[in-house]
Design a protein around this motif. Structure first.
Motif, PDB file in Angstrom:
ATOM      1  N   ARG A 196     103.411 -59.136  49.270  1.00 20.14           N
ATOM      2  CA  ARG A 196     104.020 -57.973  48.618  1.00 20.14           C
ATOM      3  C   ARG A 196     104.461 -58.268  47.190  1.00 20.14           C
ATOM      4  NH1 ARG A 196     108.377 -56.745  53.092  1.00 20.14           N
ATOM      5  NH2 ARG A 196     108.147 -58.999  53.347  1.00 20.14           N
ATOM      6  N   THR A 197     103.929 -59.348  46.605  1.00 21.85           N
ATOM      7  CA  THR A 197     104.307 -59.687  45.230  1.00 21.85           C
ATOM      8  C   THR A 197     103.239 -59.288  44.220  1.00 21.85           C
ATOM      9  OG1 THR A 197     103.370 -61.930  45.391  1.00 21.85           O
ATOM     10  CG2 THR A 197     105.683 -61.635  46.038  1.00 21.85           C
ATOM     11  N   GLY A 198     102.108 -58.735  44.677  1.00 19.62           N
ATOM     12  CA  GLY A 198     101.069 -58.298  43.759  1.00 19.62           C
ATOM     13  C   GLY A 198     100.464 -59.455  42.993  1.00 19.62           C
ATOM     14  N   ALA A 202      99.517 -64.998  40.596  1.00 17.81           N
ATOM     15  CA  ALA A 202      98.431 -65.233  39.648  1.00 17.81           C
ATOM     16  C   ALA A 202      98.962 -65.437  38.229  1.00 17.81           C
ATOM     17  CB  ALA A 202      97.443 -64.073  39.673  1.00 17.81           C
ATOM     18  N   LEU A 203     100.110 -64.852  37.935  1.00 18.15           N
ATOM     19  CA  LEU A 203     100.696 -64.990  36.598  1.00 18.15           C
ATOM     20  C   LEU A 203     101.651 -66.173  36.498  1.00 18.15           C
ATOM     21  CD1 LEU A 203     101.408 -61.255  35.650  1.00 18.15           C
ATOM     22  CD2 LEU A 203      99.411 -62.662  35.134  1.00 18.15           C
ATOM     23  N   GLY A 204     101.791 -66.935  37.592  1.00 19.21           N
ATOM     24  CA  GLY A 204     102.582 -68.159  37.539  1.00 19.21           C
ATOM     25  C   GLY A 204     104.007 -68.050  38.031  1.00 19.21           C
ATOM     26  N   TYR A 205     104.384 -66.920  38.629  1.00 16.25           N
ATOM     27  CA  TYR A 205     105.745 -66.771  39.148  1.00 16.25           C
ATOM     28  C   TYR A 205     105.780 -67.240  40.606  1.00 16.25           C
ATOM     29  CZ  TYR A 205     106.450 -63.867  35.031  1.00 16.25           C
ATOM     30  OH  TYR A 205     106.533 -63.420  33.743  1.00 16.25           O
ATOM     31  N   ASP A 206     106.734 -68.109  40.929  1.00 15.95           N
ATOM     32  CA  ASP A 206     106.810 -68.600  42.301  1.00 15.95           C
ATOM     33  C   ASP A 206     107.650 -67.663  43.165  1.00 15.95           C
ATOM     34  OD1 ASP A 206     109.505 -69.140  41.760  1.00 15.95           O
ATOM     35  OD2 ASP A 206     109.116 -71.237  41.279  1.00 15.95           O
ATOM     36  N   LYS A 207     107.689 -67.966  44.443  1.00 16.38           N
ATOM     37  CA  LYS A 207     108.363 -67.080  45.396  1.00 16.38           C
ATOM     38  C   LYS A 207     109.852 -66.965  45.110  1.00 16.38           C
ATOM     39  CE  LYS A 207     108.547 -66.173  50.372  1.00 16.38           C
ATOM     40  NZ  LYS A 207     108.129 -66.647  51.712  1.00 16.38           N
ATOM     41  N   VAL A 212     107.976 -59.232  41.316  1.00 13.29           N
ATOM     42  CA  VAL A 212     106.894 -58.443  41.887  1.00 13.29           C
ATOM     43  C   VAL A 212     106.126 -57.803  40.738  1.00 13.29           C
ATOM     44  CG1 VAL A 212     106.264 -56.492  43.363  1.00 13.29           C
ATOM     45  CG2 VAL A 212     108.212 -57.955  43.977  1.00 13.29           C
ATOM     46  N   VAL A 213     104.830 -58.042  40.702  1.00  8.32           N
ATOM     47  CA  VAL A 213     103.953 -57.404  39.703  1.00  8.32           C
ATOM     48  C   VAL A 213     103.053 -56.460  40.492  1.00  8.32           C
ATOM     49  CG1 VAL A 213     102.243 -57.768  37.894  1.00  8.32           C
ATOM     50  CG2 VAL A 213     104.071 -59.451  38.235  1.00  8.32           C
ATOM     51  N   PRO A 214     103.414 -55.185  40.593  1.00  7.47           N
ATOM     52  CA  PRO A 214     102.792 -54.272  41.568  1.00  7.47           C
ATOM     53  C   PRO A 214     101.354 -53.902  41.230  1.00  7.47           C
ATOM     54  CG  PRO A 214     104.325 -53.094  40.146  1.00  7.47           C
ATOM     55  CD  PRO A 214     104.479 -54.544  39.819  1.00  7.47           C
ATOM     56  N   THR A 215     100.425 -54.485  41.966  1.00  9.79           N
ATOM     57  CA  THR A 215      98.999 -54.211  41.781  1.00  9.79           C
ATOM     58  C   THR A 215      98.310 -53.821  43.083  1.00  9.79           C
ATOM     59  OG1 THR A 215      98.559 -56.588  42.044  1.00  9.79           O
ATOM     60  CG2 THR A 215      98.806 -55.765  39.785  1.00  9.79           C
ATOM     61  N   THR A 216      99.056 -53.672  44.139  1.00  5.19           N
ATOM     62  CA  THR A 216      98.550 -53.228  45.441  1.00  5.19           C
ATOM     63  C   THR A 216      99.544 -52.233  46.017  1.00  5.19           C
ATOM     64  OG1 THR A 216      99.709 -54.971  46.655  1.00  5.19           O
ATOM     65  CG2 THR A 216      97.469 -55.479  45.866  1.00  5.19           C
ATOM     66  N   ALA A 217      99.118 -51.490  47.031  1.00  2.09           N
ATOM     67  CA  ALA A 217     100.020 -50.516  47.643  1.00  2.09           C
ATOM     68  C   ALA A 217     101.262 -51.200  48.210  1.00  2.09           C
ATOM     69  CB  ALA A 217      99.289 -49.741  48.729  1.00  2.09           C
ATOM     70  N   ALA A 218     101.065 -52.340  48.887  1.00  2.00           N
ATOM     71  CA  ALA A 218     102.203 -53.046  49.475  1.00  2.00           C
ATOM     72  C   ALA A 218     103.176 -53.525  48.406  1.00  2.00           C
ATOM     73  CB  ALA A 218     101.709 -54.230  50.303  1.00  2.00           C
ATOM     74  N   SER A 219     102.664 -54.030  47.297  1.00  2.00           N
ATOM     75  CA  SER A 219     103.554 -54.530  46.247  1.00  2.00           C
ATOM     76  C   SER A 219     104.221 -53.389  45.482  1.00  2.00           C
ATOM     77  CB  SER A 219     102.795 -55.449  45.284  1.00  2.00           C
ATOM     78  OG  SER A 219     101.693 -54.810  44.699  1.00  2.00           O
ATOM     79  N   VAL A 220     103.569 -52.220  45.417  1.00  2.00           N
ATOM     80  CA  VAL A 220     104.210 -51.057  44.795  1.00  2.00           C
ATOM     81  C   VAL A 220     105.443 -50.649  45.598  1.00  2.00           C
ATOM     82  CG1 VAL A 220     103.963 -48.580  44.326  1.00  2.00           C
ATOM     83  CG2 VAL A 220     102.179 -50.165  43.607  1.00  2.00           C
TER      84      VAL A 220
END
Length: 408
Positions: A196-198, A202-207, A212-220
């Motif tokens: 759910r982090t989109g 990929a942009l280098g942010y860890d958990k 959250v970089v919303p690029t999917t329905a779940a991450s939105v």
């Protein structure tokens, strides 16, 4: 299969599936272009600032003489403020003609040679490009006198060709709806097990960063849950190409394509102008729209007939479509007979959520300006490639205009 019927049914399905947490934009654009007026004669500048010229009359003359807009749709005001003038300042000023469909505000600084052309346009009546062109023509009249013969070529923009709507486009629409509804259903049912982090990883942010970089329905859905902890904002970064950049438009597209790949977005979304209607279309890569004169790829990816831009009834679906694509708005090259020098351009669809990734550009008298919008972390990823393409970094960061601007 009729798209309007499908839209009605889809809206009801989505309304029953999705919590009311994702912003729904209104059908209005706010466009702002800032100018340096250092080369405008002092006497002209004083008359502009002092309100001696009837800005409303000039806008109506520009609309009528250019045959672009019905003059009765337009209203205009002259506003003078003290001190430095920015787009951020201009977009927050009150509007004088809330009943008009297209409102032009010519904002001037009383202390420095600067102005902002602000255009609030109802998309049911006019598209943003046409409304902005009328404002630029009005600036010609304000600087050179109320003589329509002094306007630059009002037929400089050729109309896109007619689209032959057929089975391919019906299938495109079906795939778009199927893909979007499936993503929403999976996010609702299996969201607990999904990432759910989109694009954050990929942009280098860890958990631990909780980004959250919303690029999917779940991450939105996950992104807008964060709104309970504080206001969520949309970041818009503005760029202006240096004069020595030879092909700023192609450089801009290449940079946005790199950004699309960084965010792992599926495709590029464009609107083909059929003023005041538009044709929504999807192409595989941002660079597929590099040739302004060719509409073959755009029309091949179209998924609706020429229609009104989406309203509040369609955005419950659109929100989950747009998180997975980047939309690109090319406002074209404009040559006008005035001494004002364009500096920055900002496009804003009022109320549009930060998860709708977008970029756009405008060229006025050889000055190429661009904007990029999204979440703060997502936009940051685009700034380096875009700075390399345009010869300089971010020239301004501007907040999203308040949704209340769109009051009826």
């Amino acid at each position: 299969l009729h798209t309007c019927t499908c839209r009605f049914r889809v809206r009801n399905v989505v309304g029953s599936l999705v919590m009311n947490t994702v912003p729904i934009p209104v059908r209005k654009l706010l466009l702002c272009v800032s100018f340096d007026l250092s080369d405008v004669p002092n006497a002209t500048l004083d008359s502009l600032r002092g309100g001696e010229l009837d800005h409303g009359a000039m806008v109506r003359l520009a609309a009528g003489a250019s045959h672009l807009i019905d003059p009765s749709l337009c209203a205009a005001s002259c506003i003078t403020v003290s001190g430095p003038l920015s787009i951020d300042t201009a977009q927050s000023l009150p509007f004088a003609h809330t009943e008009s469909h297209i409102e032009y505000s010519f904002v001037y600084s009383s202390t420095v040679p600067a102005s902002v052309l602000r255009v609030l346009v109802s998309l049911e009546k006019c598209d943003g490009v046409t409304a902005l062109r009328v404002g630029l023509h009005a600036m010609e009249l304000l600087e050179n006198g109320a003589d329509a013969s002094k306007l630059a070529d009002t037929d400089a923009f050729t109309k896109p060709p007619h689209i032959q709507y057929g089975l391919r486009h019906v299938l495109n629409f079906g795939r778009m709806i199927q893909r979007t509804l499936t993503s929403i259903a999976f996010a609702q049912v299996f969201g607990f097990w999904m990432d759910r982090t989109g694009a954050a990883r990929a942009l280098g942010y860890d958990k631990k960063s909780n980004v959250v970089v919303p690029t999917t329905a779940a991450s939105v859905l996950e992104y807008y849950k964060q709104g309970t902890k504080g206001p969520l904002t949309t970041t818009t970064s503005l760029f202006t190409a240096t004069a020595d950049v030879r092909s700023p438009y192609r450089g801009f597209l290449n940079a946005i394509e790199k950004w699309r790949l960084q965010l792992n977005l599926r495709a590029c979304f464009v609107l083909c102008n059929q003023s005041p209607l538009v044709i929504p279309a999807e192409v595989a890569k941002v660079t597929d729209i590099a040739d302004d004169r060719s509409f073959a790829k755009r029309y091949a990816g179209a998924f609706d007939r020429p229609s009104q831009p989406p309203g509040e009834d369609i955005w419950p679906v659109n929100n989950f479509y747009h998180c997975g694509v980047v939309f690109v708005n090319n406002y074209g090259k404009h040559a006008h007979r005035f001494n004002a020098k364009a500096l920055k351009f900002k496009w804003d669809w009022l109320g549009l959520g930060a998860h709708c990734w977008g970029a756009g550009c405008l060229d006025v008298n050889g000055v190429f300006m661009a904007w990029v919008r999204g979440t703060e972390e997502g936009v940051l990823a685009c700034e380096t490639p875009l700075a390399a393409a345009l010869g300089r970094g971010v020239v301004d960061k501007v907040a999203q205009a308040a949704r209340a601007v769109a009051r009826q």
